[in-house]
Write a protein that holds these residues in place. Structure first.
Motif, PDB file in Angstrom:
ATOM      1  N   UNK A 260       0.814  -1.219   0.000  1.00 35.19           N
ATOM      2  CA  UNK A 260       0.000   0.000   0.000  1.00 35.19           C
ATOM      3  C   UNK A 260       0.846   1.267   0.000  1.00 35.19           C
ATOM      4  N   UNK A 261       1.858   1.344   0.847  1.00 40.18           N
ATOM      5  CA  UNK A 261       2.692   2.548   0.911  1.00 40.18           C
ATOM      6  C   UNK A 261       3.341   2.861  -0.430  1.00 40.18           C
ATOM      7  N   UNK A 262       3.820   1.819  -1.125  1.00 42.72           N
ATOM      8  CA  UNK A 262       4.447   2.041  -2.430  1.00 42.72           C
ATOM      9  C   UNK A 262       3.441   2.542  -3.456  1.00 42.72           C
ATOM     10  N   UNK A 263       2.237   1.967  -3.454  1.00 41.09           N
ATOM     11  CA  UNK A 263       1.201   2.417  -4.388  1.00 41.09           C
ATOM     12  C   UNK A 263       0.844   3.873  -4.095  1.00 41.09           C
ATOM     13  N   UNK A 264       0.707   4.215  -2.826  1.00 43.56           N
ATOM     14  CA  UNK A 264       0.360   5.594  -2.470  1.00 43.56           C
ATOM     15  C   UNK A 264       1.462   6.578  -2.843  1.00 43.56           C
ATOM     16  N   UNK A 265       2.722   6.190  -2.652  1.00 39.64           N
ATOM     17  CA  UNK A 265       3.838   7.077  -3.013  1.00 39.64           C
ATOM     18  C   UNK A 265       3.898   7.299  -4.519  1.00 39.64           C
ATOM     19  N   UNK A 266       3.746   6.230  -5.268  1.00 40.26           N
ATOM     20  CA  UNK A 266       3.872   6.309  -6.716  1.00 40.26           C
ATOM     21  C   UNK A 266       2.662   6.985  -7.366  1.00 40.26           C
ATOM     22  N   UNK A 267       1.512   6.833  -6.751  1.00 35.63           N
ATOM     23  CA  UNK A 267       0.273   7.324  -7.355  1.00 35.63           C
ATOM     24  C   UNK A 267      -0.410   8.302  -6.406  1.00 35.63           C
ATOM     25  N   UNK A 268       0.215   9.441  -6.220  1.00 30.57           N
ATOM     26  CA  UNK A 268      -0.299  10.384  -5.226  1.00 30.57           C
ATOM     27  C   UNK A 268      -0.648  11.740  -5.828  1.00 30.57           C
ATOM     28  N   UNK A 269      -1.086  11.756  -7.066  1.00 32.59           N
ATOM     29  CA  UNK A 269      -1.364  13.003  -7.765  1.00 32.59           C
ATOM     30  C   UNK A 269      -2.280  13.952  -6.979  1.00 32.59           C
ATOM     31  N   UNK A 270      -3.293  13.422  -6.344  1.00 38.03           N
ATOM     32  CA  UNK A 270      -4.271  14.269  -5.655  1.00 38.03           C
ATOM     33  C   UNK A 270      -4.098  14.272  -4.134  1.00 38.03           C
ATOM     34  N   UNK A 271      -3.008  13.707  -3.649  1.00 32.88           N
ATOM     35  CA  UNK A 271      -2.780  13.645  -2.197  1.00 32.88           C
ATOM     36  C   UNK A 271      -2.919  15.039  -1.603  1.00 32.88           C
ATOM     37  N   UNK A 272      -3.651  15.162  -0.520  1.00 33.61           N
ATOM     38  CA  UNK A 272      -3.865  16.448   0.122  1.00 33.61           C
ATOM     39  C   UNK A 272      -5.071  17.203  -0.402  1.00 33.61           C
ATOM     40  N   UNK A 273      -5.681  16.704  -1.481  1.00 36.04           N
ATOM     41  CA  UNK A 273      -6.835  17.378  -2.076  1.00 36.04           C
ATOM     42  C   UNK A 273      -8.142  16.677  -1.750  1.00 36.04           C
ATOM     43  N   UNK A 274      -8.092  15.697  -0.892  1.00 34.07           N
ATOM     44  CA  UNK A 274      -9.294  14.944  -0.552  1.00 34.07           C
ATOM     45  C   UNK A 274      -9.178  14.410   0.868  1.00 34.07           C
ATOM     46  N   UNK A 275     -10.280  13.919   1.386  1.00 32.12           N
ATOM     47  CA  UNK A 275     -10.330  13.273   2.690  1.00 32.12           C
ATOM     48  C   UNK A 275     -10.796  11.850   2.442  1.00 32.12           C
ATOM     49  N   UNK A 276     -10.107  10.876   3.064  1.00 32.55           N
ATOM     50  CA  UNK A 276     -10.552   9.493   2.879  1.00 32.55           C
ATOM     51  C   UNK A 276     -10.364   8.664   4.135  1.00 32.55           C
ATOM     52  N   UNK A 277     -11.037   7.544   4.166  1.00 32.69           N
ATOM     53  CA  UNK A 277     -10.839   6.551   5.215  1.00 32.69           C
ATOM     54  C   UNK A 277     -11.118   5.189   4.611  1.00 32.69           C
ATOM     55  N   UNK A 278     -10.527   4.169   5.212  1.00 32.39           N
ATOM     56  CA  UNK A 278     -10.729   2.822   4.679  1.00 32.39           C
ATOM     57  C   UNK A 278     -11.345   1.909   5.736  1.00 32.39           C
ATOM     58  N   UNK A 279     -12.075   0.918   5.248  1.00 29.35           N
ATOM     59  CA  UNK A 279     -12.691  -0.091   6.110  1.00 29.35           C
ATOM     60  C   UNK A 279     -12.585  -1.443   5.419  1.00 29.35           C
ATOM     61  N   UNK A 280     -12.575  -2.470   6.228  1.00 29.35           N
ATOM     62  CA  UNK A 280     -12.623  -3.828   5.703  1.00 29.35           C
ATOM     63  C   UNK A 280     -14.011  -4.381   5.872  1.00 29.35           C
ATOM     64  N   UNK A 281     -14.489  -5.099   4.858  1.00 29.51           N
ATOM     65  CA  UNK A 281     -15.830  -5.692   4.900  1.00 29.51           C
ATOM     66  C   UNK A 281     -15.713  -7.174   4.557  1.00 29.51           C
ATOM     67  N   UNK A 282     -16.312  -8.000   5.357  1.00 32.52           N
ATOM     68  CA  UNK A 282     -16.362  -9.421   5.036  1.00 32.52           C
ATOM     69  C   UNK A 282     -17.742  -9.736   4.488  1.00 32.52           C
ATOM     70  N   UNK A 283     -17.783 -10.350   3.313  1.00 32.58           N
ATOM     71  CA  UNK A 283     -19.050 -10.723   2.693  1.00 32.58           C
ATOM     72  C   UNK A 283     -19.592 -11.934   3.430  1.00 32.58           C
ATOM     73  N   UNK A 284     -20.805 -11.825   3.942  1.00 28.40           N
ATOM     74  CA  UNK A 284     -21.450 -12.907   4.671  1.00 28.40           C
ATOM     75  C   UNK A 284     -22.229 -13.800   3.714  1.00 28.40           C
ATOM     76  N   UNK A 285     -22.910 -13.176   2.760  1.00 31.90           N
ATOM     77  CA  UNK A 285     -23.700 -13.955   1.795  1.00 31.90           C
ATOM     78  C   UNK A 285     -23.918 -13.121   0.546  1.00 31.90           C
ATOM     79  N   UNK A 286     -24.031 -13.802  -0.567  1.00 28.48           N
ATOM     80  CA  UNK A 286     -24.440 -13.182  -1.821  1.00 28.48           C
ATOM     81  C   UNK A 286     -25.743 -13.858  -2.236  1.00 28.48           C
ATOM     82  N   UNK A 287     -26.775 -13.056  -2.424  1.00 26.62           N
ATOM     83  CA  UNK A 287     -28.100 -13.597  -2.727  1.00 26.62           C
ATOM     84  C   UNK A 287     -28.593 -12.962  -4.010  1.00 26.62           C
ATOM     85  N   UNK A 288     -28.762 -13.760  -5.021  1.00 18.34           N
ATOM     86  CA  UNK A 288     -29.259 -13.271  -6.319  1.00 18.34           C
ATOM     87  C   UNK A 288     -30.779 -13.316  -6.330  1.00 18.34           C
ATOM     88  N   UNK A 289     -31.368 -12.382  -7.043  1.00 18.06           N
ATOM     89  CA  UNK A 289     -32.829 -12.340  -7.068  1.00 18.06           C
ATOM     90  C   UNK A 289     -33.403 -12.584  -8.414  1.00 18.06           C
TER      91      UNK A 289
END
Length: 104
Positions: free
Chosen positions: A75-104
């Motif tokens: 992640x750190x390498x990707x952020x360093x290499x691809x940081x064109x807009x760094x400082x121009x936005x606010x972000x946060x990350x979360x992890x999500x575990x998929x419990x089920x996928x239900x097609x309708x």
């Protein structure tokens, strides 16, 4: 399945450039890690008190270990290499575990 979600608020003045950059540069760099099988970018349909536009970018992985390996080793390498807009936005990350996928 596990989702690494990054929620980002960007200013109205950069939203088109940011979206283009995300689709052409940042998301492909994340996928190139081999840890994620696909990405989904969505606009969050709420009006923020701070203004701007909010997006959710979800990176889909087979399991949590792949996401943890990415965060710890790449992640750190990707952020360093691809940081064109760094400082121009606010972000946060979360992890999500998929419990089920239900097609309708």
């Amino acid at each position: 399945m596990y989702i690494y979600n990054i929620t980002t608020n960007v200013g109205e003045e950069i939203k088109f450039d940011w979206l283009f950059w995300m689709k052409q540069t940042f998301i492909p760099a994340m996928l190139a890690s081999g840890k994620f099988k696909k990405a989904i970018i969505s606009q969050v349909l709420v009006e923020e008190d701070m203004g701007g536009v909010t997006y959710s970018t979800q990176y889909i992985a087979e399991n949590k270990n792949l996401v943890n390996e990415f965060i710890e080793n790449e992640l750190d390498d990707v952020l360093k290499e691809h940081s064109r807009f760094r400082g121009s936005y606010v972000d946060f990350s979360t992890g999500l575990q998929v419990i089920a996928e239900i097609d309708g």
